[in-house]
Motif scaffolding. Structure first.
Motif, PDB file in Angstrom:
ATOM      1  N   ASP A  25       0.811  -1.223   0.000  1.00 33.59           N
ATOM      2  CA  ASP A  25       0.000   0.000   0.000  1.00 33.59           C
ATOM      3  C   ASP A  25       0.847   1.277   0.000  1.00 33.59           C
ATOM      4  N   PHE A  26       2.179   1.122   0.073  1.00 37.43           N
ATOM      5  CA  PHE A  26       3.048   2.281   0.274  1.00 37.43           C
ATOM      6  C   PHE A  26       4.144   2.380  -0.782  1.00 37.43           C
ATOM      7  N   ASP A  27       4.592   3.599  -0.984  1.00 36.57           N
ATOM      8  CA  ASP A  27       5.704   3.867  -1.888  1.00 36.57           C
ATOM      9  C   ASP A  27       6.532   4.986  -1.269  1.00 36.57           C
ATOM     10  N   TYR A  28       7.573   5.384  -1.948  1.00 45.47           N
ATOM     11  CA  TYR A  28       8.475   6.399  -1.411  1.00 45.47           C
ATOM     12  C   TYR A  28       8.838   7.413  -2.491  1.00 45.47           C
ATOM     13  N   ARG A  29       9.324   8.538  -1.995  1.00 45.78           N
ATOM     14  CA  ARG A  29       9.869   9.583  -2.855  1.00 45.78           C
ATOM     15  C   ARG A  29      11.085  10.128  -2.128  1.00 45.78           C
ATOM     16  N   ILE A  30      12.183  10.284  -2.858  1.00 49.45           N
ATOM     17  CA  ILE A  30      13.413  10.818  -2.268  1.00 49.45           C
ATOM     18  C   ILE A  30      13.511  12.298  -2.608  1.00 49.45           C
ATOM     19  N   GLU A  31      13.671  13.103  -1.572  1.00 50.17           N
ATOM     20  CA  GLU A  31      13.877  14.544  -1.750  1.00 50.17           C
ATOM     21  C   GLU A  31      15.348  14.841  -1.473  1.00 50.17           C
ATOM     22  N   HIS A  32      16.025  15.372  -2.440  1.00 49.27           N
ATOM     23  CA  HIS A  32      17.431  15.731  -2.260  1.00 49.27           C
ATOM     24  C   HIS A  32      17.508  17.160  -1.754  1.00 49.27           C
ATOM     25  N   ILE A  33      18.205  17.320  -0.636  1.00 50.65           N
ATOM     26  CA  ILE A  33      18.428  18.633  -0.040  1.00 50.65           C
ATOM     27  C   ILE A  33      19.942  18.824   0.045  1.00 50.65           C
ATOM     28  N   PRO A  34      20.414  20.035   0.271  1.00 46.31           N
ATOM     29  CA  PRO A  34      21.864  20.250   0.308  1.00 46.31           C
ATOM     30  C   PRO A  34      22.569  19.285   1.265  1.00 46.31           C
ATOM     31  N   ASN A  35      23.483  18.504   0.717  1.00 47.46           N
ATOM     32  CA  ASN A  35      24.305  17.556   1.471  1.00 47.46           C
ATOM     33  C   ASN A  35      23.534  16.447   2.175  1.00 47.46           C
ATOM     34  N   ASP A  36      22.309  16.173   1.764  1.00 47.51           N
ATOM     35  CA  ASP A  36      21.517  15.140   2.437  1.00 47.51           C
ATOM     36  C   ASP A  36      20.307  14.767   1.582  1.00 47.51           C
ATOM     37  N   TRP A  37      19.437  13.972   2.137  1.00 53.37           N
ATOM     38  CA  TRP A  37      18.209  13.564   1.467  1.00 53.37           C
ATOM     39  C   TRP A  37      17.165  13.202   2.525  1.00 53.37           C
ATOM     40  N   ILE A  38      15.925  13.197   2.115  1.00 50.85           N
ATOM     41  CA  ILE A  38      14.814  12.769   2.968  1.00 50.85           C
ATOM     42  C   ILE A  38      13.980  11.793   2.156  1.00 50.85           C
ATOM     43  N   MET A  39      13.640  10.667   2.771  1.00 50.57           N
ATOM     44  CA  MET A  39      12.723   9.730   2.135  1.00 50.57           C
ATOM     45  C   MET A  39      11.326   9.990   2.698  1.00 50.57           C
ATOM     46  N   HIS A  40      10.388  10.253   1.809  1.00 45.32           N
ATOM     47  CA  HIS A  40       8.993  10.432   2.189  1.00 45.32           C
ATOM     48  C   HIS A  40       8.267   9.134   1.850  1.00 45.32           C
ATOM     49  N   ILE A  41       7.628   8.538   2.827  1.00 46.80           N
ATOM     50  CA  ILE A  41       6.871   7.305   2.612  1.00 46.80           C
ATOM     51  C   ILE A  41       5.397   7.686   2.610  1.00 46.80           C
ATOM     52  N   TYR A  42       4.702   7.290   1.560  1.00 40.87           N
ATOM     53  CA  TYR A  42       3.316   7.717   1.421  1.00 40.87           C
ATOM     54  C   TYR A  42       2.414   6.564   0.994  1.00 40.87           C
ATOM     55  N   ARG A  43       1.134   6.747   1.277  1.00 40.08           N
ATOM     56  CA  ARG A  43       0.110   5.781   0.898  1.00 40.08           C
ATOM     57  C   ARG A  43      -0.178   5.957  -0.593  1.00 40.08           C
ATOM     58  N   LYS A  44      -0.090   4.882  -1.344  1.00 38.21           N
ATOM     59  CA  LYS A  44      -0.295   4.945  -2.796  1.00 38.21           C
ATOM     60  C   LYS A  44      -1.701   5.408  -3.162  1.00 38.21           C
ATOM     61  N   SER A  45      -2.691   5.005  -2.381  1.00 37.00           N
ATOM     62  CA  SER A  45      -4.084   5.274  -2.753  1.00 37.00           C
ATOM     63  C   SER A  45      -4.433   6.751  -2.758  1.00 37.00           C
ATOM     64  N   ASN A  46      -3.828   7.538  -1.843  1.00 36.67           N
ATOM     65  CA  ASN A  46      -4.204   8.944  -1.773  1.00 36.67           C
ATOM     66  C   ASN A  46      -3.025   9.914  -1.662  1.00 36.67           C
ATOM     67  N   GLY A  47      -1.795   9.380  -1.686  1.00 37.12           N
ATOM     68  CA  GLY A  47      -0.618  10.231  -1.626  1.00 37.12           C
ATOM     69  C   GLY A  47      -0.307  10.789  -0.253  1.00 37.12           C
ATOM     70  N   GLU A  48      -1.032  10.363   0.773  1.00 39.63           N
ATOM     71  CA  GLU A  48      -0.809  10.883   2.121  1.00 39.63           C
ATOM     72  C   GLU A  48       0.502  10.368   2.683  1.00 39.63           C
ATOM     73  N   GLU A  49       1.336  11.290   3.175  1.00 36.85           N
ATOM     74  CA  GLU A  49       2.610  10.906   3.777  1.00 36.85           C
ATOM     75  C   GLU A  49       2.343  10.314   5.156  1.00 36.85           C
ATOM     76  N   VAL A  50       2.965   9.161   5.419  1.00 36.32           N
ATOM     77  CA  VAL A  50       2.781   8.487   6.708  1.00 36.32           C
ATOM     78  C   VAL A  50       4.048   8.461   7.547  1.00 36.32           C
ATOM     79  N   ALA A  51       5.215   8.644   6.889  1.00 36.29           N
ATOM     80  CA  ALA A  51       6.473   8.598   7.634  1.00 36.29           C
ATOM     81  C   ALA A  51       7.583   9.219   6.794  1.00 36.29           C
TER      82      ALA A  51
END
Length: 109
Positions: free
Chosen positions: A81-107
């Motif tokens: 039910d979940f997927d991820y998106r990687i956001e690249h920020i200066p010198n680092d990154w953040i993984m956003h984990i979201y619900r596929k059905s509605n795009g809501e970020e859960v972690a």
């Protein structure tokens, strides 16, 4: 993996002195930057999620991700039910984990 864990498998078992979930968690953090194979990383991501869903933890019984309000890692038992998106920020990154059905970020990681 889910069937194994449903039948009592322990995501935190030590194998040859290595904490199984901690190894998978390390691979996720390392491979998000180093692995140039999205298909392989997607498989690692699913294994990591389902292991978290069944109680996988890092040091001091901590969940490796920051769960958003109202969510617990048990939701990852349904890893599909979940997927991820990687956001690249200066010198680092953040993984956003979201619900596929509605795009809501859960972690985030």
């Amino acid at each position: 993996m889910r069937k194994l864990l449903e039948c009592g498998g322990d995501p935190n078992i030590n194998i040859d002195g290595e904490h199984w979930f901690s190894y998978v968690d390390f691979k996720i953090v390392f491979d998000v930057v180093e692995l140039n194979n999205k298909r392989l990383f997607d498989i690692e991501f699913k294994v990591w999620l389902v292991m978290m869903g069944y109680g996988g933890y890092i040091k001091d019984h901590e969940c490796p991700v920051k769960m958003n309000t109202g969510y617990t890692p048990e939701i990852f038992k349904r890893f599909e039910d979940f997927d991820y998106r990687i956001e690249h920020i200066p010198n680092d990154w953040i993984m956003h984990i979201y619900r596929k059905s509605n795009g809501e970020e859960v972690a985030t990681l």
